[in-house]
Design a protein around this motif. Structure first.
Motif, PDB file in Angstrom:
ATOM      1  N   ARG A 296      44.904  72.702  52.017  1.00  0.00           N
ATOM      2  CA  ARG A 296      46.252  72.468  51.507  1.00  0.00           C
ATOM      3  C   ARG A 296      47.183  72.014  52.623  1.00  0.00           C
ATOM      4  NH1 ARG A 296      50.935  75.208  51.681  1.00  0.00           N
ATOM      5  NH2 ARG A 296      49.985  77.009  52.675  1.00  0.00           N
ATOM      6  N   LYS A 297      47.103  72.668  53.776  1.00  0.00           N
ATOM      7  CA  LYS A 297      47.961  72.305  54.909  1.00  0.00           C
ATOM      8  C   LYS A 297      47.631  70.910  55.426  1.00  0.00           C
ATOM      9  CE  LYS A 297      48.718  77.066  56.243  1.00  0.00           C
ATOM     10  NZ  LYS A 297      48.304  78.153  57.120  1.00  0.00           N
ATOM     11  N   LYS A 298      46.333  70.570  55.507  1.00  0.00           N
ATOM     12  CA  LYS A 298      45.927  69.226  55.951  1.00  0.00           C
ATOM     13  C   LYS A 298      46.431  68.154  54.989  1.00  0.00           C
ATOM     14  CE  LYS A 298      41.695  70.371  58.448  1.00  0.00           C
ATOM     15  NZ  LYS A 298      40.228  70.291  58.428  1.00  0.00           N
ATOM     16  N   ASP A 299      46.477  68.490  53.693  1.00  0.00           N
ATOM     17  CA  ASP A 299      46.922  67.556  52.667  1.00  0.00           C
ATOM     18  C   ASP A 299      48.453  67.451  52.624  1.00  0.00           C
ATOM     19  OD1 ASP A 299      46.091  65.769  50.547  1.00  0.00           O
ATOM     20  OD2 ASP A 299      46.929  67.227  49.128  1.00  0.00           O
ATOM     21  N   GLY A 300      49.144  68.356  53.303  1.00  0.00           N
ATOM     22  CA  GLY A 300      50.598  68.320  53.340  1.00  0.00           C
ATOM     23  C   GLY A 300      51.282  68.895  52.118  1.00  0.00           C
ATOM     24  N   ARG A 301      50.557  69.662  51.314  1.00  0.00           N
ATOM     25  CA  ARG A 301      51.152  70.257  50.116  1.00  0.00           C
ATOM     26  C   ARG A 301      51.883  71.539  50.467  1.00  0.00           C
ATOM     27  NH1 ARG A 301      47.478  70.060  45.012  1.00  0.00           N
ATOM     28  NH2 ARG A 301      49.454  70.779  44.195  1.00  0.00           N
ATOM     29  N   HIS A 302      53.078  71.699  49.920  1.00  0.00           N
ATOM     30  CA  HIS A 302      53.872  72.884  50.212  1.00  0.00           C
ATOM     31  C   HIS A 302      53.740  73.950  49.129  1.00  0.00           C
ATOM     32  CE1 HIS A 302      55.628  70.951  53.659  1.00  0.00           C
ATOM     33  NE2 HIS A 302      55.845  69.883  52.910  1.00  0.00           N
TER      34      HIS A 302
ATOM     35  N   GLY B 155      40.763  71.395  40.915  1.00  0.00           N
ATOM     36  CA  GLY B 155      41.232  70.751  42.134  1.00  0.00           C
ATOM     37  C   GLY B 155      41.699  71.748  43.186  1.00  0.00           C
ATOM     38  N   TRP B 156      41.069  72.921  43.212  1.00  0.00           N
ATOM     39  CA  TRP B 156      41.462  74.004  44.109  1.00  0.00           C
ATOM     40  C   TRP B 156      41.244  73.616  45.570  1.00  0.00           C
ATOM     41  CZ3 TRP B 156      39.120  77.412  47.591  1.00  0.00           C
ATOM     42  CH2 TRP B 156      39.806  78.608  47.845  1.00  0.00           C
ATOM     43  N   MET B 157      42.199  73.980  46.428  1.00  0.00           N
ATOM     44  CA  MET B 157      42.102  73.751  47.874  1.00  0.00           C
ATOM     45  C   MET B 157      42.345  75.061  48.601  1.00  0.00           C
ATOM     46  SD  MET B 157      44.494  70.524  48.680  1.00  0.00           S
ATOM     47  CE  MET B 157      44.649  69.167  47.590  1.00  0.00           C
ATOM     48  N   SER B 158      41.590  75.297  49.647  1.00  0.00           N
ATOM     49  CA  SER B 158      41.835  76.472  50.479  1.00  0.00           C
ATOM     50  C   SER B 158      43.150  76.262  51.227  1.00  0.00           C
ATOM     51  CB  SER B 158      40.686  76.670  51.475  1.00  0.00           C
ATOM     52  OG  SER B 158      40.694  75.607  52.414  1.00  0.00           O
ATOM     53  N   ALA B 159      43.632  77.300  51.893  1.00  0.00           N
ATOM     54  CA  ALA B 159      44.876  77.188  52.651  1.00  0.00           C
ATOM     55  C   ALA B 159      44.781  76.104  53.716  1.00  0.00           C
ATOM     56  CB  ALA B 159      45.218  78.533  53.287  1.00  0.00           C
TER      57      ALA B 159
ATOM     58  N   GLU C 115      46.699  83.781  48.436  1.00  0.00           N
ATOM     59  CA  GLU C 115      48.122  83.467  48.294  1.00  0.00           C
ATOM     60  C   GLU C 115      48.454  82.062  48.771  1.00  0.00           C
ATOM     61  OE1 GLU C 115      50.996  86.721  49.325  1.00  0.00           O
ATOM     62  OE2 GLU C 115      49.165  87.541  50.220  1.00  0.00           O
ATOM     63  N   ASN C 116      47.764  81.589  49.801  1.00  0.00           N
ATOM     64  CA  ASN C 116      48.109  80.304  50.418  1.00  0.00           C
ATOM     65  C   ASN C 116      47.271  79.128  49.945  1.00  0.00           C
ATOM     66  OD1 ASN C 116      50.282  81.197  52.023  1.00  0.00           O
ATOM     67  ND2 ASN C 116      48.825  82.198  53.369  1.00  0.00           N
ATOM     68  N   ALA C 117      46.378  79.341  48.979  1.00  0.00           N
ATOM     69  CA  ALA C 117      45.613  78.235  48.399  1.00  0.00           C
ATOM     70  C   ALA C 117      46.488  77.535  47.362  1.00  0.00           C
ATOM     71  CB  ALA C 117      44.338  78.765  47.760  1.00  0.00           C
ATOM     72  N   VAL C 118      45.973  76.462  46.765  1.00  0.00           N
ATOM     73  CA  VAL C 118      46.680  75.780  45.672  1.00  0.00           C
ATOM     74  C   VAL C 118      45.663  74.965  44.876  1.00  0.00           C
ATOM     75  CG1 VAL C 118      47.247  73.616  46.875  1.00  0.00           C
ATOM     76  CG2 VAL C 118      48.797  74.487  45.125  1.00  0.00           C
ATOM     77  N   CYS C 119      46.025  74.589  43.656  1.00  0.00           N
ATOM     78  CA  CYS C 119      45.172  73.705  42.865  1.00  0.00           C
ATOM     79  C   CYS C 119      46.044  72.652  42.194  1.00  0.00           C
ATOM     80  CB  CYS C 119      44.350  74.484  41.836  1.00  0.00           C
ATOM     81  SG  CYS C 119      45.242  74.989  40.359  1.00  0.00           S
TER      82      CYS C 119
END
Length: 84
Positions: free
Chosen positions: A25-31, A18-22, A73-77
């Motif tokens: 991630r920002k569009k999805d509102g995840r911190h 479920g990896w998201m680019s930075a 650094e700014n991505a997330v999964c």
């Protein structure tokens, strides 16, 4: 870098996690972000001229490769876990 169901093995691993680019991630509102995840680490590598560089890596057990796969650094999964 991207996550793709039919891409390279690393892209497929990112997709399964479920990896998201930075930007995503920002569009999805995840911190939460990779840099604050317990699986995130820096890998030291040598360049062609004998110098040292570092690469951001995801070391989660589901990640591709022997030392995990590349990330930013700014991505997330979806497998993000708080650093101890």
């Amino acid at each position: 870098m991207k996550a793709d169901t039919y891409g390279t093995p690393t892209e497929q691993a990112r997709h399964r996690m479920g990896w998201m680019s930075a930007t995503e991630r920002k569009k999805d509102g995840r911190h939460a972000r990779c840099a604050t995840c317990r699986c995130f680490h820096w890998e030291t590598v040598t360049n062609g001229w004998g110098g040292m560089n570092v690469k951001a890596r995801c070391g989660h057990p589901m990640a591709a490769g022997e030392t995990g796969h590349a990330t930013t650094e700014n991505a997330v999964c979806a497998k993000w876990e708080l650093k101890p």
